[in-house]
Design a protein around this motif. Structure first.
Motif, PDB file in Angstrom:
ATOM      1  N   ARG A 296       0.842  -1.204   0.000  1.00 43.63           N
ATOM      2  CA  ARG A 296       0.000   0.000   0.000  1.00 43.63           C
ATOM      3  C   ARG A 296       0.872   1.247   0.000  1.00 43.63           C
ATOM      4  N   ALA A 297       1.956   1.234   0.770  1.00 42.11           N
ATOM      5  CA  ALA A 297       2.856   2.389   0.808  1.00 42.11           C
ATOM      6  C   ALA A 297       3.522   2.609  -0.547  1.00 42.11           C
ATOM      7  N   ALA A 298       3.820   1.518  -1.242  1.00 40.91           N
ATOM      8  CA  ALA A 298       4.484   1.632  -2.548  1.00 40.91           C
ATOM      9  C   ALA A 298       3.556   2.173  -3.619  1.00 40.91           C
ATOM     10  N   GLY A 299       2.305   1.704  -3.607  1.00 45.68           N
ATOM     11  CA  GLY A 299       1.400   2.074  -4.682  1.00 45.68           C
ATOM     12  C   GLY A 299       0.356   3.093  -4.312  1.00 45.68           C
ATOM     13  N   GLY A 300       0.051   3.180  -3.039  1.00 44.41           N
ATOM     14  CA  GLY A 300      -0.946   4.128  -2.596  1.00 44.41           C
ATOM     15  C   GLY A 300      -2.372   3.759  -2.947  1.00 44.41           C
ATOM     16  N   GLY A 301      -2.563   2.562  -3.481  1.00 47.16           N
ATOM     17  CA  GLY A 301      -3.895   2.156  -3.915  1.00 47.16           C
ATOM     18  C   GLY A 301      -4.475   1.057  -3.052  1.00 47.16           C
ATOM     19  N   GLN A 302      -5.486   0.409  -3.607  1.00 44.46           N
ATOM     20  CA  GLN A 302      -6.201  -0.630  -2.879  1.00 44.46           C
ATOM     21  C   GLN A 302      -5.393  -1.925  -2.855  1.00 44.46           C
ATOM     22  N   VAL A 303      -5.288  -2.524  -1.682  1.00 38.82           N
ATOM     23  CA  VAL A 303      -4.597  -3.804  -1.516  1.00 38.82           C
ATOM     24  C   VAL A 303      -5.482  -4.702  -0.667  1.00 38.82           C
ATOM     25  N   GLU A 304      -5.634  -5.942  -1.090  1.00 35.81           N
ATOM     26  CA  GLU A 304      -6.450  -6.882  -0.324  1.00 35.81           C
ATOM     27  C   GLU A 304      -5.633  -8.117   0.010  1.00 35.81           C
ATOM     28  N   ALA A 305      -5.960  -8.742   1.123  1.00 33.91           N
ATOM     29  CA  ALA A 305      -5.217  -9.910   1.596  1.00 33.91           C
ATOM     30  C   ALA A 305      -6.170 -11.063   1.856  1.00 33.91           C
ATOM     31  N   PHE A 306      -5.755 -12.248   1.463  1.00 36.31           N
ATOM     32  CA  PHE A 306      -6.538 -13.462   1.675  1.00 36.31           C
ATOM     33  C   PHE A 306      -5.659 -14.494   2.376  1.00 36.31           C
ATOM     34  N   ILE A 307      -6.123 -14.990   3.503  1.00 34.75           N
ATOM     35  CA  ILE A 307      -5.380 -16.012   4.244  1.00 34.75           C
ATOM     36  C   ILE A 307      -5.763 -17.392   3.710  1.00 34.75           C
ATOM     37  N   ALA A 308      -4.764 -18.185   3.363  1.00 38.60           N
ATOM     38  CA  ALA A 308      -5.035 -19.545   2.888  1.00 38.60           C
ATOM     39  C   ALA A 308      -3.762 -20.369   2.923  1.00 38.60           C
ATOM     40  N   ASP A 309      -3.889 -21.622   3.349  1.00 39.46           N
ATOM     41  CA  ASP A 309      -2.819 -22.609   3.226  1.00 39.46           C
ATOM     42  C   ASP A 309      -3.105 -23.358   1.936  1.00 39.46           C
ATOM     43  N   MET A 310      -2.379 -23.015   0.889  1.00 38.19           N
ATOM     44  CA  MET A 310      -2.721 -23.524  -0.433  1.00 38.19           C
ATOM     45  C   MET A 310      -2.310 -24.973  -0.670  1.00 38.19           C
ATOM     46  N   SER A 311      -1.677 -25.594   0.323  1.00 38.38           N
ATOM     47  CA  SER A 311      -1.414 -27.027   0.195  1.00 38.38           C
ATOM     48  C   SER A 311      -2.689 -27.838   0.407  1.00 38.38           C
ATOM     49  N   SER A 312      -3.721 -27.193   0.945  1.00 36.21           N
ATOM     50  CA  SER A 312      -4.999 -27.848   1.222  1.00 36.21           C
ATOM     51  C   SER A 312      -6.022 -27.497   0.151  1.00 36.21           C
ATOM     52  N   GLN A 313      -6.599 -28.511  -0.470  1.00 36.71           N
ATOM     53  CA  GLN A 313      -7.584 -28.255  -1.523  1.00 36.71           C
ATOM     54  C   GLN A 313      -8.832 -27.563  -0.983  1.00 36.71           C
ATOM     55  N   SER A 314      -9.243 -27.886   0.229  1.00 38.27           N
ATOM     56  CA  SER A 314     -10.416 -27.203   0.788  1.00 38.27           C
ATOM     57  C   SER A 314     -10.113 -25.728   1.015  1.00 38.27           C
ATOM     58  N   GLU A 315      -8.860 -25.410   1.392  1.00 40.87           N
ATOM     59  CA  GLU A 315      -8.464 -24.024   1.563  1.00 40.87           C
ATOM     60  C   GLU A 315      -8.437 -23.292   0.212  1.00 40.87           C
ATOM     61  N   VAL A 316      -7.969 -23.965  -0.826  1.00 36.85           N
ATOM     62  CA  VAL A 316      -7.954 -23.359  -2.165  1.00 36.85           C
ATOM     63  C   VAL A 316      -9.380 -23.071  -2.619  1.00 36.85           C
ATOM     64  N   ARG A 317     -10.290 -24.004  -2.361  1.00 34.76           N
ATOM     65  CA  ARG A 317     -11.686 -23.794  -2.747  1.00 34.76           C
ATOM     66  C   ARG A 317     -12.311 -22.642  -1.946  1.00 34.76           C
ATOM     67  N   ARG A 318     -12.008 -22.580  -0.666  1.00 36.84           N
ATOM     68  CA  ARG A 318     -12.512 -21.465   0.139  1.00 36.84           C
ATOM     69  C   ARG A 318     -11.946 -20.150  -0.361  1.00 36.84           C
TER      70      ARG A 318
END
Length: 290
Positions: free
Chosen positions: A56-78
């Motif tokens: 956000r400091a670098a671009g000054g624009g909108q930044v969004e964050a998503f928490i996920a453990d991508m080794s888990s297929q259920s997490e990827v689907r969520r």
């Protein structure tokens, strides 16, 4: 390139997996500076929020964050469900998350961890987001692979390394799989104005492999660090493939140092790519190939 760098990605939404550190974080910062609406994924809430602040400091624009453990297929689907809910458009998907482990580990789904995280996670996430990418076209899918794809082999008889595991072979296989998937995806997306390209970021000085280091990480990496690219330089090719206007219609290519290069002979094996797609569809329980 006549457009100011800060305006190059204005109005574009970019999702970068594994964006809390290393190449992924540097890629997010670079695209934010070019005006992109950036979204990143990560496992650790603290690192995720730290990365968001820097981006956000670098671009000054909108930044969004998503928490996920991508080794888990259920997490990827969520994760895919949250992205579809929160991001009305998706102009670029950068499949950056990955790692390397010396010893054999299993994912939450009982699959070999390197194959699950480096390859099956981006395969599943991309398929789940394809309709949003098509609706946002022109759009891009970018796969961060590695030049070790040149020595990788897809062992269809032992994809999970159950009988003969090597951390290096597992990693090399996953990176070849990334390129085979990218080329097959580009064929399936012909006419959709969604492109799919893979890249080699270079040998970059990050914490890569630090969780379970092998001989190379323990003995040679410390000696090689002065010669390695910084994460910012390592991110340059990802940024280029994601944003360069001249690449809007370029698909099914492999890039290194921001230039198209020939990948390994095995990566162009369409029969292997088709077989890998079908096997992958079964492993992630997609109802049918997209």
């Amino acid at each position: 390139m006549n457009e100011p760098r800060s305006m190059l990605m204005a109005g574009k939404t970019v999702l970068i997996t594994g964006g809390t550190g290393g190449i992924g974080r540097a890629t997010a910062v670079g695209l934010a500076k070019r005006g992109a609406h950036v979204a990143i994924t990560g496992r650790d809430p603290g690192r995720l929020q730290d990365a968001v602040r820097e981006i956000r400091a670098a671009g000054g624009g909108q930044v969004e964050a998503f928490i996920a453990d991508m080794s888990s297929q259920s997490e990827v689907r969520r994760l895919a469900g949250e992205i579809l809910q929160d991001l009305p458009r998706l102009d670029v998907l950068i499949n950056n998350v990955g790692g390397c482990w010396e010893t054999r580990h299993l994912s939450p789904d009982g699959l070999e961890y390197t194959f699950a995280l480096n390859y099956l996670a981006p395969f599943l996430l991309t398929n789940l987001l394809l309709d949003r990418l098509r609706a946002s076209a022109p759009a891009r899918v970018v796969a961060v692979s590695s030049n070790v794809q040149a020595i990788g082999r897809i062992d269809f008889d032992d994809l999970q390394g159950e009988y003969d595991y090597s951390g290096a072979r597992a990693y090399n296989q996953s990176k070849l799989a990334n390129v085979l998937f990218t080329y097959e995806l580009s064929r399936k997306l012909q006419g959709s104005r969604v492109t799919a390209n893979a890249l080699h970021p270079g040998v970059v000085n990050t914490r890569f492999g630090a969780e379970d280091p092998g001989t190379i990480q323990r003995l040679f990496v410390p000696l090689m660090r002065p010669l390695m690219k910084t994460p910012r330089r390592g991110a340059a090719t990802s940024i280029h493939v994601a944003s360069a206007p001249e690449l809007e219609q370029v698909t099914g290519c492999y890039f290194a140092n921001s230039r198209a290069r020939k990948s390994s002979d095995r990566s162009y094996d369409q029969a292997a790519a088709s077989r890998l797609w079908q096997v992958s569809t079964e492993l992630v329980n997609l109802s049918a190939p997209e």
